[in-house]
Design a protein around this motif. Structure first.
Motif, PDB file in Angstrom:
ATOM      1  N   UNK A   1      -7.334   5.329   9.058  1.00  0.00           N
ATOM      2  CA  UNK A   1      -7.979   6.531   9.587  1.00  0.00           C
ATOM      3  C   UNK A   1      -9.002   7.041   8.575  1.00  0.00           C
ATOM      4  N   UNK A   2      -9.878   7.918   9.035  1.00  0.00           N
ATOM      5  CA  UNK A   2     -10.872   8.524   8.156  1.00  0.00           C
ATOM      6  C   UNK A   2     -10.177   9.164   6.953  1.00  0.00           C
ATOM      7  N   UNK A   3     -10.668   9.009   5.704  1.00  0.00           N
ATOM      8  CA  UNK A   3     -12.004   8.535   5.325  1.00  0.00           C
ATOM      9  C   UNK A   3     -12.092   7.048   4.981  1.00  0.00           C
ATOM     10  N   UNK A   4     -10.970   6.318   4.906  1.00  0.00           N
ATOM     11  CA  UNK A   4     -11.033   4.914   4.508  1.00  0.00           C
ATOM     12  C   UNK A   4     -11.186   3.972   5.691  1.00  0.00           C
ATOM     13  N   UNK A   5     -10.610   4.330   6.829  1.00  0.00           N
ATOM     14  CA  UNK A   5     -10.553   3.410   7.950  1.00  0.00           C
ATOM     15  C   UNK A   5     -11.519   3.741   9.067  1.00  0.00           C
TER      16      UNK A   5
ATOM     17  N   UNK B   1      -5.343   8.417   0.977  1.00  0.00           N
ATOM     18  CA  UNK B   1      -4.621   7.149   1.039  1.00  0.00           C
ATOM     19  C   UNK B   1      -3.470   7.104   2.040  1.00  0.00           C
ATOM     20  N   UNK B   2      -3.017   8.244   2.551  1.00  0.00           N
ATOM     21  CA  UNK B   2      -1.840   8.219   3.426  1.00  0.00           C
ATOM     22  C   UNK B   2      -2.012   7.314   4.635  1.00  0.00           C
ATOM     23  N   UNK B   3      -3.177   7.366   5.245  1.00  0.00           N
ATOM     24  CA  UNK B   3      -3.428   6.617   6.484  1.00  0.00           C
ATOM     25  C   UNK B   3      -4.728   5.836   6.324  1.00  0.00           C
TER      26      UNK B   3
ATOM     27  N   UNK C   1      -1.771  10.608  16.709  1.00  0.00           N
ATOM     28  CA  UNK C   1      -0.606   9.810  16.333  1.00  0.00           C
ATOM     29  C   UNK C   1       0.347  10.652  15.489  1.00  0.00           C
ATOM     30  N   UNK C   2       1.650  10.583  15.765  1.00  0.00           N
ATOM     31  CA  UNK C   2       2.599  11.449  15.054  1.00  0.00           C
ATOM     32  C   UNK C   2       2.626  11.221  13.553  1.00  0.00           C
ATOM     33  N   UNK C   3       2.547   9.951  13.117  1.00  0.00           N
ATOM     34  CA  UNK C   3       2.561   9.681  11.680  1.00  0.00           C
ATOM     35  C   UNK C   3       1.415  10.392  10.972  1.00  0.00           C
ATOM     36  N   UNK C   4       0.219  10.233  11.527  1.00  0.00           N
ATOM     37  CA  UNK C   4      -0.962  10.814  10.895  1.00  0.00           C
ATOM     38  C   UNK C   4      -0.881  12.337  10.912  1.00  0.00           C
ATOM     39  N   UNK C   5      -0.469  12.890  12.041  1.00  0.00           N
ATOM     40  CA  UNK C   5      -0.361  14.346  12.143  1.00  0.00           C
ATOM     41  C   UNK C   5       0.635  14.893  11.124  1.00  0.00           C
ATOM     42  N   UNK C   6       1.769  14.231  10.989  1.00  0.00           N
ATOM     43  CA  UNK C   6       2.765  14.688  10.020  1.00  0.00           C
ATOM     44  C   UNK C   6       2.233  14.576   8.595  1.00  0.00           C
ATOM     45  N   UNK C   7       1.559  13.467   8.298  1.00  0.00           N
ATOM     46  CA  UNK C   7       1.022  13.294   6.950  1.00  0.00           C
ATOM     47  C   UNK C   7      -0.028  14.358   6.629  1.00  0.00           C
ATOM     48  N   UNK C   8      -0.906  14.658   7.589  1.00  0.00           N
ATOM     49  CA  UNK C   8      -1.918  15.694   7.357  1.00  0.00           C
ATOM     50  C   UNK C   8      -1.257  17.064   7.182  1.00  0.00           C
TER      51      UNK C   8
ATOM     52  N   UNK D   1       0.839  -1.207   0.000  1.00  0.00           N
ATOM     53  CA  UNK D   1       0.000   0.000   0.000  1.00  0.00           C
ATOM     54  C   UNK D   1       0.875   1.258   0.000  1.00  0.00           C
ATOM     55  N   UNK D   2       1.899   1.250   0.833  1.00  0.00           N
ATOM     56  CA  UNK D   2       2.784   2.405   0.928  1.00  0.00           C
ATOM     57  C   UNK D   2       3.549   2.632  -0.378  1.00  0.00           C
ATOM     58  N   UNK D   3       4.036   1.556  -0.983  1.00  0.00           N
ATOM     59  CA  UNK D   3       4.757   1.702  -2.247  1.00  0.00           C
ATOM     60  C   UNK D   3       3.850   2.268  -3.334  1.00  0.00           C
ATOM     61  N   UNK D   4       2.618   1.780  -3.390  1.00  0.00           N
ATOM     62  CA  UNK D   4       1.656   2.302  -4.369  1.00  0.00           C
ATOM     63  C   UNK D   4       1.466   3.810  -4.175  1.00  0.00           C
ATOM     64  N   UNK D   5       1.308   4.229  -2.927  1.00  0.00           N
ATOM     65  CA  UNK D   5       1.120   5.654  -2.643  1.00  0.00           C
ATOM     66  C   UNK D   5       2.324   6.475  -3.098  1.00  0.00           C
TER      67      UNK D   5
END
Length: 540
Positions: free
Chosen positions: A410-414, A405-407, A424-431, A359-363
């Motif tokens: 999390x919303x909107x997919x999860x 697609x980043x997370x 979560x730091x990953x999500x915050x950084x991605x947003x 999933x990450x590679x696709x993104x």
């Protein structure tokens, strides 16, 4: 989350304390401010800037203490204040808050009236201690051997960096102030003939600053080499550890900064020898790269020294495989499969599943296609194709793709809610990166199409680009072992460096058109290279 915030705060502290100590050096060695004399305009400006920077440093240092205490409380379920404030970290951090407050108070007082020699000496001493004391909580303190020399080297390294980068900040601020006072336009103060410039830019003043900067940079390089030998250990560690790669990243940023400094120094000396010679300056770019270097240095504090990573290193072949060109993954794994296999977003992640890597590679690969497309269109626009000026709109498509697609958990997919996931730091950084991407697109498109004036709105793109590069150098994933973490993030370093180069290249193109087309080709080339790295991103 705490680690990411801690690194950002440490980077901010490095910048602010550099402005404080660099300002003191600017006053004493460049402007040659004297005791018993009421501060004139430039001296008062520098003192007020020192006071503001020191105040910010005190607040940021207090925030670092709070972040550390909160992290301890999360583990133990309580706030162990007594035990916490017995640690070297807490005691040193508290002392640095006091030192920063003292610097702010002294600078504010000196800016208001003439003062005897003692307050000026106190300002110099406290500002130096403020910067040097950071070495007490560096990697040097944890060493069993050569602890004292390493602390001294670290302190010298940081003081020299503060004198250089902080001095540059005051040079730029003084130039802007002169422009507002009517000396000349701020953007032209540093590239006017000496006969047309007053005060700040006279050859004697510039020569004094040039000498200070040169000596500081020499100390940075010498101390940095010694620290590298102590903390990296061997050549393989430069490639196989996160610490080694970050040291190389600092070097990659430092080399062009030193080159720009050399050009500035040469121009200053030429102007001093031949009045009327055009002083062609890259001071703002030098300062921007210097600030990026400080944030890269802050990220080193969160990494174990490479010399200590002996059993969990990546090999050169493993690192090279992450950059080897291969067919991009353009088909996404099903979201249902990922949600079934992956650990809950808000829970503890045990291991990274193959479907998550896919999933990450696709993104990354699709993001690379977006960026390469923008780079190609930007080059076509540079070559004269008017229709290609709308290339920044591709940013909006990229932002939408990343937001969705980043997370995936999390919303909107999860299942995790939008606000819940931001803890979560990953999500915050991605947003945060998504927000930067949107700003990229909107501002640059409006500038390119004439909807916004190139000055000042054209500066939004390079500043955000450089900031994004700096954030990538501090970006961290919550992974499962040191080697996996490093291999997952090894591409962040070149992406961050290229982002910084692209940002400051565009800045140079806007600020100094006389620099020619080289700046335009530089940032467009770096921007396209970012897309190519993303296109060949690998996690396994």
């Amino acid at each position: 989350m705490a680690g990411f915030v801690d690194v950002l705060l440490r980077g901010l502290i490095l910048v602010l304390t550099s402005v404080a100590l660099g300002g003191v050096a600017w006053l004493r060695f460049v402007l040659r401010a004297e005791p018993h004399v009421k501060p004139e305009a430039r001296t008062a400006l520098a003192l007020r800037t020192i006071a503001a920077a020191a105040t910010g440093a005190a607040l940021a240092q207090a925030a670092v203490v709070l972040v550390g205490l909160t992290a301890v409380a999360d583990v133990h379920g309580a706030w162990p204040l007594a035990a916490f404030f017995e640690t070297t970290f807490a005691l040193t951090a508290t002392a640095r808050v006091v030192l920063a407050a003292a610097v702010a108070a002294l600078a504010f007082t000196l800016a208001r009236r003439a003062a005897p020699r003692l307050p000026w000496t106190a300002l110099t001493v406290t500002a130096t201690l403020l910067v040097a004391s950071s070495a007490v909580v560096s990697h040097a303190v944890a060493r069993v051997e050569w602890r004292a020399p390493l602390i001294a080297l670290d302190a010298a390294h940081q003081v020299a960096a503060a004198l250089w980068i902080g001095g540059l900040a005051h040079l730029v601020l003084s130039a802007i102030a002169d422009g507002r006072a009517g000396v000349t336009e701020p953007r032209r103060i540093l590239n006017r003939p000496p006969s047309d410039r007053a005060g700040l830019a006279d050859p004697a003043t510039m020569n004094r600053f040039s000498t200070l900067a040169f000596r500081s940079m020499a100390a940075i390089v010498l101390a940095g080499l010694a620290l590298t030998l102590a903390y990296v250990g061997d050549l393989a560690a430069f490639v196989g550890t996160a610490y080694g790669v970050m040291v190389l990243s600092k070097v990659a940023l430092l080399v062009p900064a030193l080159a720009l400094a050399g050009l500035n120094m040469r121009a200053v000396r030429r102007a001093a020898q031949a009045p009327g010679t055009r002083l062609f300056s890259f001071v703002e770019i030098e300062l921007g790269l210097g600030i990026t270097i400080l944030f890269a240095a802050a990220s080193l504090t969160s990494l174990p020294p490479a010399v200590d990573v002996t059993t969990d290193r990546a090999t050169v072949a493993e690192v090279a495989a992450r950059f080897a060109p291969a067919a991009p993954r353009l088909t996404s794994p099903p979201i249902d499969e990922l949600l079934r296999a992956a650990d809950p977003l808000m829970g503890r992640q045990v291991e990274r599943k193959p479907v998550e890597r896919a999933w990450s590679e696709y993104n990354h690969h699709w993001a690379g296609l977006f960026v390469v497309t923008m780079g190609a269109l930007a080059i076509l626009h540079f070559l004269g194709l008017r229709a290609a000026r709308h290339w920044p709109l591709v940013f909006l498509g990229l932002a939408t793709f990343l937001f969705i697609r980043n997370d995936p958990r999390a919303w909107p997919l999860g299942p995790a809610g939008f606000w819940e996931s931001l803890t979560l730091p990953d999500v915050l950084q991605h947003r945060t990166f998504v927000f930067i991407v949107v700003a990229f697109g909107l501002f640059e498109w409006m500038v390119r199409t004439g909807r916004l004036a190139e000055r000042p709105w054209g500066y939004v793109f390079p500043l955000l680009c450089a900031a994004g590069g700096g954030l990538l150098l501090t970006h961290s994933h919550a992974m499962f072992n040191l080697k996996d973490e490093f291999l997952s993030e090894v591409t962040h370093a070149p992406l961050g460096i290229l982002g910084a180069f692209a940002g400051w290249g565009r800045w140079l193109e806007l600020r100094l058109p006389a620099a020619g087309r080289a700046a335009g080709w530089t940032w467009r080339g770096c921007f396209t290279a970012v897309g190519l790295i993303l296109l060949f991103y690998r996690e396994g």
